[in-house]
Write a protein that holds these residues in place. Structure first.
Motif, PDB file in Angstrom:
ATOM      1  N   GLU A  94       0.813  -1.218   0.000  1.00  0.00           N
ATOM      2  CA  GLU A  94       0.000   0.000   0.000  1.00  0.00           C
ATOM      3  C   GLU A  94       0.849   1.273   0.000  1.00  0.00           C
ATOM      4  OE1 GLU A  94      -2.361  -3.348   1.763  1.00  0.00           O
ATOM      5  OE2 GLU A  94      -0.354  -2.538   2.108  1.00  0.00           O
ATOM      6  N   LYS A  95       2.051   1.203   0.549  1.00  0.00           N
ATOM      7  CA  LYS A  95       2.894   2.399   0.614  1.00  0.00           C
ATOM      8  C   LYS A  95       3.683   2.627  -0.670  1.00  0.00           C
ATOM      9  CE  LYS A  95       3.410   2.467   5.617  1.00  0.00           C
ATOM     10  NZ  LYS A  95       4.346   2.374   6.756  1.00  0.00           N
ATOM     11  N   THR A  96       3.890   1.585  -1.446  1.00  0.00           N
ATOM     12  CA  THR A  96       4.697   1.728  -2.663  1.00  0.00           C
ATOM     13  C   THR A  96       3.859   1.729  -3.947  1.00  0.00           C
ATOM     14  OG1 THR A  96       5.065  -0.665  -2.693  1.00  0.00           O
ATOM     15  CG2 THR A  96       6.753   0.702  -1.635  1.00  0.00           C
ATOM     16  N   GLU A  97       2.631   1.245  -3.868  1.00  0.00           N
ATOM     17  CA  GLU A  97       1.749   1.236  -5.037  1.00  0.00           C
ATOM     18  C   GLU A  97       0.635   2.263  -4.856  1.00  0.00           C
ATOM     19  OE1 GLU A  97       1.794  -0.309  -7.909  1.00  0.00           O
ATOM     20  OE2 GLU A  97       3.363  -1.802  -7.627  1.00  0.00           O
ATOM     21  N   LYS A  98       0.278   2.939  -5.913  1.00  0.00           N
ATOM     22  CA  LYS A  98      -0.759   3.971  -5.853  1.00  0.00           C
ATOM     23  C   LYS A  98      -2.140   3.364  -6.068  1.00  0.00           C
ATOM     24  CE  LYS A  98       2.208   7.565  -7.775  1.00  0.00           C
ATOM     25  NZ  LYS A  98       2.416   8.474  -8.912  1.00  0.00           N
ATOM     26  N   ASN A  99      -3.155   4.023  -5.491  1.00  0.00           N
ATOM     27  CA  ASN A  99      -4.527   3.703  -5.846  1.00  0.00           C
ATOM     28  C   ASN A  99      -4.778   4.277  -7.233  1.00  0.00           C
ATOM     29  OD1 ASN A  99      -5.556   2.334  -3.520  1.00  0.00           O
ATOM     30  ND2 ASN A  99      -5.445   4.272  -2.427  1.00  0.00           N
ATOM     31  N   ARG A 100      -5.530   3.576  -8.038  1.00  0.00           N
ATOM     32  CA  ARG A 100      -5.853   4.046  -9.379  1.00  0.00           C
ATOM     33  C   ARG A 100      -7.346   4.226  -9.516  1.00  0.00           C
ATOM     34  NH1 ARG A 100      -2.140   0.018 -13.069  1.00  0.00           N
ATOM     35  NH2 ARG A 100      -0.122   0.858 -12.479  1.00  0.00           N
ATOM     36  N   PHE A 101      -7.728   5.230 -10.310  1.00  0.00           N
ATOM     37  CA  PHE A 101      -9.138   5.506 -10.549  1.00  0.00           C
ATOM     38  C   PHE A 101      -9.837   4.244 -11.051  1.00  0.00           C
ATOM     39  CE2 PHE A 101     -12.556   6.651 -13.519  1.00  0.00           C
ATOM     40  CZ  PHE A 101     -13.379   7.340 -12.655  1.00  0.00           C
ATOM     41  N   GLY A 102     -10.905   3.892 -10.391  1.00  0.00           N
ATOM     42  CA  GLY A 102     -11.682   2.731 -10.825  1.00  0.00           C
ATOM     43  C   GLY A 102     -11.347   1.448 -10.113  1.00  0.00           C
ATOM     44  N   GLY A 103     -10.150   1.367  -9.506  1.00  0.00           N
ATOM     45  CA  GLY A 103      -9.775   0.151  -8.797  1.00  0.00           C
ATOM     46  C   GLY A 103      -9.875  -1.070  -9.695  1.00  0.00           C
ATOM     47  N   LYS A 104     -10.426  -2.152  -9.147  1.00  0.00           N
ATOM     48  CA  LYS A 104     -10.525  -3.396  -9.921  1.00  0.00           C
ATOM     49  C   LYS A 104     -11.525  -3.309 -11.069  1.00  0.00           C
ATOM     50  CE  LYS A 104      -8.689  -6.937  -6.944  1.00  0.00           C
ATOM     51  NZ  LYS A 104      -8.905  -8.258  -6.385  1.00  0.00           N
ATOM     52  N   LYS A 105     -12.466  -2.384 -10.998  1.00  0.00           N
ATOM     53  CA  LYS A 105     -13.406  -2.200 -12.108  1.00  0.00           C
ATOM     54  C   LYS A 105     -12.923  -1.101 -13.052  1.00  0.00           C
ATOM     55  CE  LYS A 105     -16.335  -5.333 -10.924  1.00  0.00           C
ATOM     56  NZ  LYS A 105     -16.322  -6.594 -11.681  1.00  0.00           N
ATOM     57  N   GLY A 106     -11.693  -0.691 -12.891  1.00  0.00           N
ATOM     58  CA  GLY A 106     -11.124   0.349 -13.748  1.00  0.00           C
ATOM     59  C   GLY A 106     -10.430  -0.257 -14.944  1.00  0.00           C
ATOM     60  N   GLY A 107      -9.251   0.231 -15.217  1.00  0.00           N
ATOM     61  CA  GLY A 107      -8.525  -0.225 -16.389  1.00  0.00           C
ATOM     62  C   GLY A 107      -8.717   0.738 -17.542  1.00  0.00           C
ATOM     63  N   HIS A 108      -8.316   0.315 -18.718  1.00  0.00           N
ATOM     64  CA  HIS A 108      -8.396   1.188 -19.886  1.00  0.00           C
ATOM     65  C   HIS A 108      -8.460   0.338 -21.144  1.00  0.00           C
ATOM     66  CE1 HIS A 108      -8.109   4.934 -22.016  1.00  0.00           C
ATOM     67  NE2 HIS A 108      -7.007   4.572 -22.666  1.00  0.00           N
ATOM     68  N   VAL A 109      -9.101   0.884 -22.169  1.00  0.00           N
ATOM     69  CA  VAL A 109      -9.200   0.217 -23.467  1.00  0.00           C
ATOM     70  C   VAL A 109      -8.649   1.165 -24.526  1.00  0.00           C
ATOM     71  CG1 VAL A 109     -10.700  -0.982 -25.092  1.00  0.00           C
ATOM     72  CG2 VAL A 109     -11.349  -0.846 -22.683  1.00  0.00           C
ATOM     73  N   SER A 110      -7.842   0.627 -25.423  1.00  0.00           N
ATOM     74  CA  SER A 110      -7.308   1.449 -26.513  1.00  0.00           C
ATOM     75  C   SER A 110      -7.172   0.603 -27.772  1.00  0.00           C
ATOM     76  CB  SER A 110      -5.966   2.078 -26.116  1.00  0.00           C
ATOM     77  OG  SER A 110      -5.074   1.091 -25.644  1.00  0.00           O
TER      78      SER A 110
END
Length: 198
Positions: A38-54
């Motif tokens: 938790e101290k070395t990894e950031k929280n990301r928008f969306g968490g486990k239901k996040g991610g990205h498509v390209s």
């Protein structure tokens, strides 16, 4: 003589296959920091239901994203969404350690030209706003695939509700890939994060 024609047929088939154009849909998986990180990894928008498509076309990887805050509902008179193009090598370097799945889709010359034209237009100006209850990366990617004939057309509301987050769209595309025998390439993510399962 038969041997010559067999050779000619094989060479022609190999040449046609070598010239086959592919586009690639990339799915970055949602994640949260793993226990103890938790101290070395950031929280990301969306968490486990996040991610990205390209989408990858040629040497560019293009995705839809917000400029600033994500609107709750679409505000087409105040669009904050835009399409961003990244160099493929830069994208690959940026995704090292991330979990992602890539689906290679063979397309005709006409489909490829239409895709490139559509993406160029969208890079100049987004056709829609980026909104939580509206178009985001998964819905935008499905919209483009519909336009070139890979997916059946849906109205905009059906597009974003059925692709509300990347995992829903990824499952649809994985099923399509199995049905159409598209190539699927999976990349495992680093152990310091908890990734969506699939």
């Amino acid at each position: 003589m038969k041997l010559f024609f067999l050779f000619l047929f094989t060479a022609s088939a190999l040449l046609a296959h070598a010239q086959q154009k592919n586009i690639v849909v990339h799915f970055l998986y949602g994640s949260t920091p793993a226990n103890g990180y938790e101290k070395t990894e950031k929280n990301r928008f969306g968490g486990k239901k996040g991610g990205h498509v390209s989408l990858e076309a040629g040497d560019s990887i293009i995705g839809f994203q917000p400029k600033g805050n994500c609107h709750l509902v679409a505000m087409n008179n105040l669009k904050n969404g835009y399409f961003r193009a990244d160099d493929k090598n830069k994208w690959l370097a940026d995704t090292v350690g991330n979990k992602y799945t890539s689906i290679l889709i063979p397309v005709s010359d006409e489909q490829y030209a239409l895709l490139k034209n559509t993406l160029n237009n969208y890079l100049d100006e987004s056709p829609y706003d980026y909104a939580f209850l509206g178009m985001r990366c998964a819905a935008a990617t499905s919209d483009i695939l519909e336009q070139i004939g890979i997916l059946d057309k849906k109205n905009r509301t059906a597009k974003w509700t059925s692709n509300f987050y990347p995992q829903l769209f990824r499952r649809q595309m994985l099923k399509l890939a199995e049905d159409k025998n598209y190539t699927i390439v999976r990349h495992e993510g680093r152990n310091s994060r908890k990734w969506e399962m699939e």
